[in-house]
Structures are given as C-alpha cells and as structure tokens.
Design a protein around this motif. Sequence first.
Motif, short mmCIF file in Angstrom:
data_model
loop_
_atom_site.label_atom_id
_atom_site.label_comp_id
_atom_site.label_asym_id
_atom_site.label_seq_id
_atom_site.Cartn_x
_atom_site.Cartn_y
_atom_site.Cartn_z
N VAL A 1 -8.67 -8.38 -9.58
CA VAL A 1 -8.57 -7.61 -8.34
C VAL A 1 -9.82 -7.86 -7.50
CG1 VAL A 1 -8.39 -5.31 -7.33
CG2 VAL A 1 -7.12 -5.86 -9.41
N HIS A 2 -9.64 -8.03 -6.21
CA HIS A 2 -10.78 -8.26 -5.31
C HIS A 2 -11.75 -7.08 -5.41
CE1 HIS A 2 -13.11 -9.18 -1.73
NE2 HIS A 2 -12.53 -10.37 -1.70
N PRO A 3 -13.05 -7.34 -5.60
CA PRO A 3 -14.02 -6.23 -5.78
C PRO A 3 -14.02 -5.22 -4.65
CG PRO A 3 -15.02 -8.36 -6.29
CD PRO A 3 -13.68 -8.66 -5.69
N ASP A 4 -13.76 -5.66 -3.43
CA ASP A 4 -13.78 -4.74 -2.29
C ASP A 4 -12.60 -3.78 -2.30
OD1 ASP A 4 -16.04 -6.05 -1.50
OD2 ASP A 4 -15.04 -7.29 0.01
N ARG B 1 -5.85 -7.26 -2.54
CA ARG B 1 -6.04 -8.70 -2.74
C ARG B 1 -6.29 -9.01 -4.22
NH1 ARG B 1 -10.73 -8.95 1.53
NH2 ARG B 1 -10.89 -6.84 0.68
N LEU B 2 -5.72 -10.13 -4.68
CA LEU B 2 -5.98 -10.66 -6.02
C LEU B 2 -6.67 -12.02 -5.88
CD1 LEU B 2 -2.69 -9.96 -8.02
CD2 LEU B 2 -4.82 -8.68 -8.10
N TRP C 1 -2.67 -11.92 -1.25
CA TRP C 1 -2.33 -10.54 -0.90
C TRP C 1 -1.10 -10.11 -1.71
CZ3 TRP C 1 -4.52 -6.66 1.73
CH2 TRP C 1 -5.61 -6.96 2.55
N VAL C 2 -1.17 -8.90 -2.29
CA VAL C 2 -0.03 -8.37 -3.04
C VAL C 2 0.25 -6.94 -2.58
CG1 VAL C 2 -0.44 -9.79 -5.07
CG2 VAL C 2 -1.50 -7.53 -4.93
N ALA C 3 1.52 -6.55 -2.73
CA ALA C 3 1.93 -5.17 -2.48
C ALA C 3 2.38 -4.57 -3.81
CB ALA C 3 3.07 -5.12 -1.46
N GLU C 4 1.86 -3.41 -4.13
CA GLU C 4 2.20 -2.76 -5.40
C GLU C 4 2.83 -1.40 -5.13
OE1 GLU C 4 -0.07 -0.97 -9.34
OE2 GLU C 4 -0.97 -2.62 -8.23
N LYS C 5 3.92 -1.13 -5.84
CA LYS C 5 4.59 0.16 -5.78
C LYS C 5 4.78 0.64 -7.21
CE LYS C 5 7.14 -0.66 -1.48
NZ LYS C 5 8.48 -0.70 -0.84
N GLY C 6 4.49 1.91 -7.45
CA GLY C 6 4.61 2.43 -8.81
C GLY C 6 4.68 3.94 -8.84
N GLN C 7 4.84 4.46 -10.05
CA GLN C 7 4.95 5.91 -10.24
C GLN C 7 4.56 6.24 -11.67
OE1 GLN C 7 8.78 7.54 -9.33
NE2 GLN C 7 8.05 9.62 -9.17
N ALA C 8 3.93 7.40 -11.84
CA ALA C 8 3.55 7.87 -13.17
C ALA C 8 4.73 8.59 -13.82
CB ALA C 8 2.34 8.79 -13.07
N ILE C 9 4.89 8.40 -15.13
CA ILE C 9 5.92 9.08 -15.92
C ILE C 9 5.21 10.19 -16.69
CG2 ILE C 9 7.75 8.84 -17.62
CD1 ILE C 9 8.18 7.29 -15.00
N PHE C 10 5.74 11.42 -16.59
CA PHE C 10 5.10 12.58 -17.19
C PHE C 10 5.95 13.13 -18.33
CE2 PHE C 10 3.60 12.33 -12.84
CZ PHE C 10 2.25 12.54 -12.97
N SER C 11 5.26 13.72 -19.31
CA SER C 11 5.94 14.42 -20.40
C SER C 11 6.32 15.82 -19.92
CB SER C 11 5.00 14.52 -21.60
OG SER C 11 3.89 15.36 -21.29
N PRO C 12 7.18 16.54 -20.68
CA PRO C 12 7.51 17.93 -20.28
C PRO C 12 6.28 18.81 -20.15
CG PRO C 12 9.06 17.15 -21.94
CD PRO C 12 8.00 16.10 -21.84
N PHE D 1 4.29 -7.48 -5.82
CA PHE D 1 4.95 -8.54 -5.05
C PHE D 1 3.90 -9.32 -4.26
CE2 PHE D 1 7.87 -4.96 -5.41
CZ PHE D 1 8.97 -5.56 -5.99
N ASP D 2 4.09 -10.63 -4.19
CA ASP D 2 3.21 -11.50 -3.43
C ASP D 2 3.59 -11.42 -1.95
OD1 ASP D 2 1.61 -13.43 -2.36
OD2 ASP D 2 2.07 -14.93 -3.87
#
Length: 732
Positions: free
Chosen positions: A361-364, A388-389, A398-409, A421-422
């Motif tokens: 990952v780009h340091p900045d 940036r990678l 340049w990359v675009a990242e989409k995500g989500q955390a999974i939680f326990s009860p 994605f690039d």
Amino acid sequence: MQEQLTIFFSTLPVSSAVGCDALRELRLYAVFDSLTALAYCSVALSLVYFTRQGDRSKIGRLFAVGLFACGAAQLMQAWMLWHSIYWLSVTLKAATAVIFLLLAAAAIALMPKALTTFSLNKIKNLQILPLKQVEENHEKPDIQTGEFVKESIALVDSETIVNSLNEQLEKEIADRHRVEEKWQLAQFAIDRSADAVFWIGADGKFVYVNDAACSSLGYSAAELIDLTIHDINPDFPETAWSLHWKVLKRCGSVNIEVHHLTKYGRIFPVEITIDHLEFNGKEYQCAFARDISERKRIEEALREREEEFRSLVSNIPGAVYRCSAAGRSSLTFISSGIEAISGYPAANFMIQPVQAFSSIVHPDDAEAIEQLIDRAIKTKQPYAIEYRLIHSDGNVRWVAEKGQAIFSPAGQVISLNGAIFDITERKAAEDALRLSEAIANNRAQQLEIALKELRETQSHLIHTEKMSSLGQMVAGVAHEINNPVSFIYGNISYATQYMRDLLQLVELYQTHYPQPTVEVQQYIENIDLEFLREDLLKILSSMKIGSDRIREIVLSLRNFSRLDDSVKKPANIHEGIDNTLIILHNKLRARSEYPEITIIKNYGKLPLIECYSGQLNQVFMNLASNSIDALEDACNQKKRAGDSDWKPTISIRTEALNENSICIKIADNALGMTEDVRSQLFDPFFTTKPLGKGTGLGLSISYRIIVEKHGGTLTCSSVLGEGTEFAIELPL
C-alpha cells in the motif's frame, strides 16, 4: 565376551575357590542367612494365621507371599555359598525384585479399600460392644447405688455412641443411594445416548451395546452381542485387530472416521472415539460412534460450493478477500486476481504470508485507509475507499476497495470481507477528463470574457456610431446655422451704422426744417419717432448679442463634435470643459422645480494635451451629466427633508501632478453612494437610474476612453451623504 558367559553359567562351588581360612566365615554367612530366612517365614506364617482367623484383608496375604519369597531367596543364598550358580543367583534376585514391585503396586491399589474395610469393622465393633454391655448389666444387676449410677452413666454414654453411629450409618446409606442413583442415571444416559456406544472385549466381540447402536445398525442387542467389530466395520480386517489393540492400549484414546455396515447391507460413515479402559482386572475398549452421513453430505455440498465459489471468484475482475478480526494484516483468503493487480501471487499474503498486504500500500494512503475502516467497523457500516498500490514493477496502481465487517451475535468482529478492483485506467481517464474540463472551462471563460468584451465593444461602437452620427449631424447643423448667423452677424454692424446715419439725417432735417408739413408731422406722431429712435438701436444691439451667443453655441458644438479624432492632437482641456458646460447650460440654470446649479471652476496651469479631444469632451459630458442627475435626486430628497440651506454645487479642479501627468477632478455635493454601488460603477450596463433614463454605458465608455485610449486612470471616491468625486489622470 566368552569369559563373561563362562563366568555367568559357571557351577563351581565357592569353597573350591577359597582357602581353609575362609571356610569359617562362609559358615557364619550360611548361619546368618538361614536365620534371616527363618524369620521371614515365621512372619509370613503369622500373617497367614491371622488372616485365616477372620481378617480377610488381601494386604496381609500379599505381604505373606512376599515374605515367603524373601525367605526362599535367603535360603538359596546360603545354599549357593557351597554350590555357586551365578546365573541362578542373579535370576533369584531379579525375581525377588519383580515380586516386591508387584506387591507394592497391588498394595497401593488395595490401600483405600482396606482402610474403608477397617473403618467399617471398627464401627461394627463399636456398635456391638455397647449392646453386649447392656446384656451383661441385665444379667448381673448390682443393688448398690453407687455402682448402679456408674453403670447408668456408662449406659447413657453407650446410647450416645450408638446414636452417633446410627447417624453415620444413615448418612453412608444415603450416600450409597445417591451413588447408586447416579450410576443408574449414568447407565440410563448411556442407554439413551444419541451416539452409538460399544464395549468391546479383547477378542473383538461386543460386551455391551446401547439402543442407538442397535437402531443405527438394524440389529437387536442380543444379535449385536454375538457379533464382532469386524462384522460391522468393513474397513477393519480381523488380521489388524491385535495390532489395533496394542496401539490403542499404548495411546489410550483415538478418534477416527470409518464406515459401518448395517444388517441390511447399507454402508454409512461414522466418527468413532475409542478409549482403552481397565475395569475389575479386565481390559475393554469403549467406542462412541456418531453417524456423520449428514455431515459428510454437507461437507460434500460445501466442497462443491467452495469449488463453485473459487471458480466464480477466479472469473471476477479484481480480487476478493477475507481477513480475520486482526485486520488486513492477517488475510485468510484472497483470490488469484490480486496477482494481476499487484504483480505478487495470492499465496504471498495468506496463512504464513511472505509479505504483509500493507507493505504494497502506498505510504501516503495507509493511515487514511486504517482510519476509514476503523470508523466503518465502529458504525457497523460498509466501507469504500480508493487508494494506491505499489506494483511489483515499481509502478503505482490505483485500486478501489469495497468491504464490510462481519459481526458475531455478541457484537464482536469475526472477519472483514471485501473486493479490490484495479481502477488505474479509470483514474487516467478521469485525470484526462478533468484536464479537458479544465481546458474547456478555461476556454469557456475566455469565450465569456471575449463575449463580454464583444458586447462592450459592440455597445461602445453603437454608442460611438451614435455619437459620430450625432456629431456629424451637429456639425452639419452648426455649419448650416453658422452661414446665415454669420451673414446676420456680419450685416448687423452695417445695419446699425446705416440706422445711425439715417437717424442723424432725420435729426438734421428736424434741425433745418423745424416746421414740417402736416402730413410729415402726422406720420412722425404715428410712428413715435422719438421712441423708435431710442429703441431701434437697442434692438440692433440685442440682435448682435443674440448672434454672438448663437456663434458661441455653434462653435462649441463644432468643438465638441470634433470629426478629426482619428489621431491625437494637442488640445486645451479647459476649452473642452467650458464647451461642455455651455452645452449643459440649460440643465445648469434655475428651473421651476430645481434651483440653479453653481459651477465652481478652479483651473490650474495646464499645457496642451495630446489627446482625442472629442472623446475627452464626451467623458466630461458624461461625468457632468451624472453629477447633475445626482444633484437633482439630492434636491428632491432635501426638499422632502425640509433642508432649504443646501445649494447644489459642481466643483471642477485641474492641476498638473508632475511633469508627466495632469489631474482633472469633477465633484458634487449630492448624496454619494454605497461601496457596493461604487465597486460596480464602471461595469457595462450597470445603472442606478430608473428604467428608460440611463443605459449603464456612459461611465463604462468613459472608463475605456480614459484607460484604453489615453493610458490614464479614472477613479471614483464617494462618501455616503456627502457627495462623489471623479478623478481623471492623463499622461502628458
């Protein structure tokens, strides 16, 4: 080696190897060993006797056996003093040691039971003893009071002891009942267990099976007891049973997956936990078997789904990842698409990573990414970020990242799932688009400025054309008027002289002919010759003044309209200002609704200025007209306020600032203007006048004439409520 074997199996007596002096010592050794053996055997016989008298304790018997063994060993040692057999001596000692080790182990195992038996026997004896004492007291009553009291006290103590012992017995009985109940419950739980339970003997036959075992295999309990483990487990041949028994005995417990064969030939998978146990001196294997057919089916379905998922993921553009609760530094899965994005294989980042994902990952961008993901986890919202990678070849992607955390009860983070994605090409396209938009905006601004300038130029040209046409018309009118006016002006002096000559002739006639005829006398009276003589010269004088005024106006019009402004020519600024004031004379004089506007001139000494005099006259006209309009508005307001002392005034002051420039200031004492109005004063089409009274071009054109045409400056300063001043600076 041969010598050692010879010594080990040698049968020579010791007496043959020693001298006569040592025989006495050998006899002493033989006596002492015999006495020791006799002592061991005596103690052993005593223990046998006492155990046969009623004490059935196994400990006594075991120790008796051990003592007999020790006695036999001592006798053998005494015998071998004369008949030395080395191997037999060593074997006896080893056998004695083994017997004592076994006795020690057996004693440790039987010790708790022996102690319990001893305690129960003691309790029974204590219970029987008071009863016997009571019976003896009944058989031998003592009539003496003292002895009876003592026996009563002893009886009371015995009853107390009996009660205490009864309570202990009741407690032990209750404990035994509880133990038995727990045993029954445990047996019931095993019988009704959902898992199949098998107790297997050393021969591989079933000793015990529960209901679940019968149900899963289709046999009755009696049928299963007659079978062996090999009959229900097709994976387990009989030849492997001995090895299995030894291995499990050494390991103690094992968990394996095998297949079971039902009575009807169906084979199904099971998970078995087998324990090697010892009970009442016998060895068993206890097996718990669970049908895992459904689990296997689910696992197979999961494997198929996983293969489908991997196939699907491998065909998705970009990389899909999953990481543990520790964050993106511990990736548990990332698809092969990451190699196309970063240049590194997916295996580099998983399980035992060769490199951390954060290292590419780009340091900045690293800190911003962590902050955004932490904020998304706290709010339990999906996250999306572009960063940036650093590719393996050193280029930035340049990359675009989409995500989500999974939680326990419980609200704990289980994992982070997302996709990368690039977007390098998209970013390049966006940069190109932004650049083109910037260029387009710049061109649009330039076009807007050009359009604005074009409109101003068009308006200026229209205005200039109008002024030019007006100037031509004024010049033509002035020229046309100038000819007859010049004719009149040039002949008035002659006419005046002629009239004076005629009047003088009339006077001469009256002097020489004082008595005119009646007709002449009548005509003199009719024309009122005396009045005509006085008024005729006045009329001629007025005509001369009027013609002079007409000549001045025509001259001012000709000077104002200047048709020769194609090049700069030296001009008198003061003359231009005066000509402008002459033209505006009608607006400066007093009228019915407005008082006269006072003009204060303060002219300095100015040289002739190289300029476009006609255009400068237009500037003076615009500035003076604006001042007159402002004074008229102020006059209306002053009238409404009842201020009668206020007098409208326009001040015109000229001065030479230095050798290179002059200044012309035109000021009024009207109401002034606000800063907002002043800042827009020279903008095209800006006006504060009512619709139809102003076009908003006068000051704009004046500004362009001064700044663009003459290279000077036109500024305005105003104090609200006090007035406004326009300052023109022109270079020499």
